[in-house]
Design a protein around this motif. Structure first.
Motif, PDB file in Angstrom:
ATOM      1  N   GLU A  58       0.835  -1.209   0.000  1.00  0.00           N
ATOM      2  CA  GLU A  58       0.000   0.000   0.000  1.00  0.00           C
ATOM      3  C   GLU A  58       0.866   1.254   0.000  1.00  0.00           C
ATOM      4  N   GLN A  59       2.027   1.194   0.645  1.00  0.00           N
ATOM      5  CA  GLN A  59       2.897   2.361   0.779  1.00  0.00           C
ATOM      6  C   GLN A  59       3.883   2.527  -0.377  1.00  0.00           C
ATOM      7  N   VAL A  60       4.479   1.406  -0.841  1.00  0.00           N
ATOM      8  CA  VAL A  60       5.570   1.511  -1.821  1.00  0.00           C
ATOM      9  C   VAL A  60       5.340   0.688  -3.082  1.00  0.00           C
ATOM     10  N   GLY A  61       4.181   0.074  -3.213  1.00  0.00           N
ATOM     11  CA  GLY A  61       3.861  -0.691  -4.422  1.00  0.00           C
ATOM     12  C   GLY A  61       4.778  -1.878  -4.639  1.00  0.00           C
ATOM     13  N   ASP A  62       5.262  -2.003  -5.873  1.00  0.00           N
ATOM     14  CA  ASP A  62       6.080  -3.161  -6.237  1.00  0.00           C
ATOM     15  C   ASP A  62       7.481  -3.143  -5.646  1.00  0.00           C
ATOM     16  N   ALA A  63       7.845  -2.090  -4.934  1.00  0.00           N
ATOM     17  CA  ALA A  63       9.142  -2.058  -4.261  1.00  0.00           C
ATOM     18  C   ALA A  63       9.138  -2.973  -3.038  1.00  0.00           C
ATOM     19  N   ALA A  64       7.951  -3.446  -2.635  1.00  0.00           N
ATOM     20  CA  ALA A  64       7.826  -4.366  -1.509  1.00  0.00           C
ATOM     21  C   ALA A  64       7.838  -5.787  -2.036  1.00  0.00           C
ATOM     22  N   LEU A  65       8.736  -6.596  -1.479  1.00  0.00           N
ATOM     23  CA  LEU A  65       8.861  -7.992  -1.897  1.00  0.00           C
ATOM     24  C   LEU A  65       9.099  -8.866  -0.679  1.00  0.00           C
ATOM     25  N   GLY A  66       9.035 -10.152  -0.878  1.00  0.00           N
ATOM     26  CA  GLY A  66       9.355 -11.097   0.178  1.00  0.00           C
ATOM     27  C   GLY A  66       9.985 -12.346  -0.394  1.00  0.00           C
ATOM     28  N   GLY A  67      10.852 -12.967   0.410  1.00  0.00           N
ATOM     29  CA  GLY A  67      11.433 -14.234   0.015  1.00  0.00           C
ATOM     30  C   GLY A  67      12.415 -14.165  -1.137  1.00  0.00           C
ATOM     31  N   ILE A  68      13.047 -13.018  -1.363  1.00  0.00           N
ATOM     32  CA  ILE A  68      14.005 -12.869  -2.445  1.00  0.00           C
ATOM     33  C   ILE A  68      15.407 -13.044  -1.871  1.00  0.00           C
ATOM     34  N   GLU A  69      16.252 -13.745  -2.597  1.00  0.00           N
ATOM     35  CA  GLU A  69      17.595 -14.060  -2.101  1.00  0.00           C
ATOM     36  C   GLU A  69      18.597 -12.955  -2.448  1.00  0.00           C
ATOM     37  N   PHE A  70      19.384 -12.567  -1.417  1.00  0.00           N
ATOM     38  CA  PHE A  70      20.376 -11.507  -1.561  1.00  0.00           C
ATOM     39  C   PHE A  70      21.747 -12.004  -1.105  1.00  0.00           C
ATOM     40  N   THR A  71      22.760 -11.358  -1.629  1.00  0.00           N
ATOM     41  CA  THR A  71      24.124 -11.681  -1.250  1.00  0.00           C
ATOM     42  C   THR A  71      24.894 -10.390  -0.993  1.00  0.00           C
ATOM     43  N   HIS A  72      25.955 -10.502  -0.217  1.00  0.00           N
ATOM     44  CA  HIS A  72      26.836  -9.360   0.048  1.00  0.00           C
ATOM     45  C   HIS A  72      28.191  -9.926   0.469  1.00  0.00           C
ATOM     46  N   PRO A  73      29.278  -9.266   0.090  1.00  0.00           N
ATOM     47  CA  PRO A  73      30.607  -9.772   0.453  1.00  0.00           C
ATOM     48  C   PRO A  73      30.833  -9.931   1.955  1.00  0.00           C
ATOM     49  N   GLU A  74      30.105  -9.189   2.775  1.00  0.00           N
ATOM     50  CA  GLU A  74      30.249  -9.283   4.230  1.00  0.00           C
ATOM     51  C   GLU A  74      29.565 -10.521   4.822  1.00  0.00           C
ATOM     52  N   TRP A  75      28.724 -11.192   4.041  1.00  0.00           N
ATOM     53  CA  TRP A  75      27.931 -12.305   4.564  1.00  0.00           C
ATOM     54  C   TRP A  75      28.565 -13.646   4.230  1.00  0.00           C
ATOM     55  N   ASP A  76      28.447 -14.581   5.169  1.00  0.00           N
ATOM     56  CA  ASP A  76      28.914 -15.949   4.924  1.00  0.00           C
ATOM     57  C   ASP A  76      27.945 -16.718   4.032  1.00  0.00           C
ATOM     58  N   THR A  77      26.656 -16.419   4.163  1.00  0.00           N
ATOM     59  CA  THR A  77      25.636 -17.112   3.373  1.00  0.00           C
ATOM     60  C   THR A  77      24.699 -16.082   2.757  1.00  0.00           C
ATOM     61  N   ARG A  78      23.935 -16.523   1.791  1.00  0.00           N
ATOM     62  CA  ARG A  78      22.913 -15.651   1.212  1.00  0.00           C
ATOM     63  C   ARG A  78      21.794 -15.472   2.221  1.00  0.00           C
ATOM     64  N   ARG A  79      21.091 -14.367   2.097  1.00  0.00           N
ATOM     65  CA  ARG A  79      19.987 -14.060   3.003  1.00  0.00           C
ATOM     66  C   ARG A  79      18.709 -13.817   2.220  1.00  0.00           C
ATOM     67  N   SER A  80      17.590 -14.190   2.819  1.00  0.00           N
ATOM     68  CA  SER A  80      16.256 -13.944   2.262  1.00  0.00           C
ATOM     69  C   SER A  80      15.390 -13.357   3.364  1.00  0.00           C
ATOM     70  N   PRO A  81      15.410 -12.031   3.532  1.00  0.00           N
ATOM     71  CA  PRO A  81      14.546 -11.435   4.558  1.00  0.00           C
ATOM     72  C   PRO A  81      13.089 -11.804   4.297  1.00  0.00           C
ATOM     73  N   ASP A  82      12.286 -11.805   5.349  1.00  0.00           N
ATOM     74  CA  ASP A  82      10.872 -12.143   5.189  1.00  0.00           C
ATOM     75  C   ASP A  82      10.167 -11.153   4.268  1.00  0.00           C
TER      76      ASP A  82
END
Length: 152
Positions: A58-82
């Protein structure tokens, strides 16, 4: 399964995981290596995630997602925030760059309290994600982390 074969099949596996998650309520679907894993989530977790998704859309439209996998050099594993709010490019291949996340939302699971309250917010801060919201459906409390630095 070889790394090349996994990489070649990853788009198909991610598509399968998304297809299942859209049609089966109460499960978290993720791809780990060459396996599509389905894990049950509690009704409280599921309802909370669905309500957060509704409110964010309702606030940001399609900029809101869930269950998408992300990576970053600082992380040991990939993350998927809720849930997330992001400014990424959908045409890019997954996993996506964590630098494109504006807000990460984690919903506490009974089996991963420390992970949701400590480890993930610290990793999100190290990646420079501006805000992390932790929602606890069991205590009906929330915690917001902002102003990240390299140490958390």
């Amino acid at each position: 399964m070889t790394e090349q074969r996994i990489a070649r099949n990853l788009p198909h596996l991610l598509s399968l995981a998304e297809h299942v998650e859209e049609r089966v309520e109460g499960v978290d679907v993720s791809v780990v290596g060459d396996v599509v894993m389905m894990s049950p989530v509690s009704p409280a977790h599921f309802r909370t995630q669905r309500e957060v998704d509704r409110q964010l859309r309702e606030q940001v439209g399609d900029a809101a997602l869930g269950g998408i996998e992300f990576t970053h050099p600082e992380w040991d594993t990939r993350r998927s925030p809720d849930n997330i709010v992001w400014h990424g490019d959908e045409e890019e291949p997954a996993p996506y760059d964590a630098d494109t996340i504006d807000l990460a939302v984690e919903i506490v699971s009974a089996s991963s309290v420390e992970n949701d309250y400590v480890i993930k917010p610290r990793e999100y801060a190290a990646a420079g994600i501006p805000a992390c919201l932790v929602l606890d459906p069991y205590t009906r409390a929330w915690t917001v982390f902002t102003d990240p630095s390299g140490g958390g």
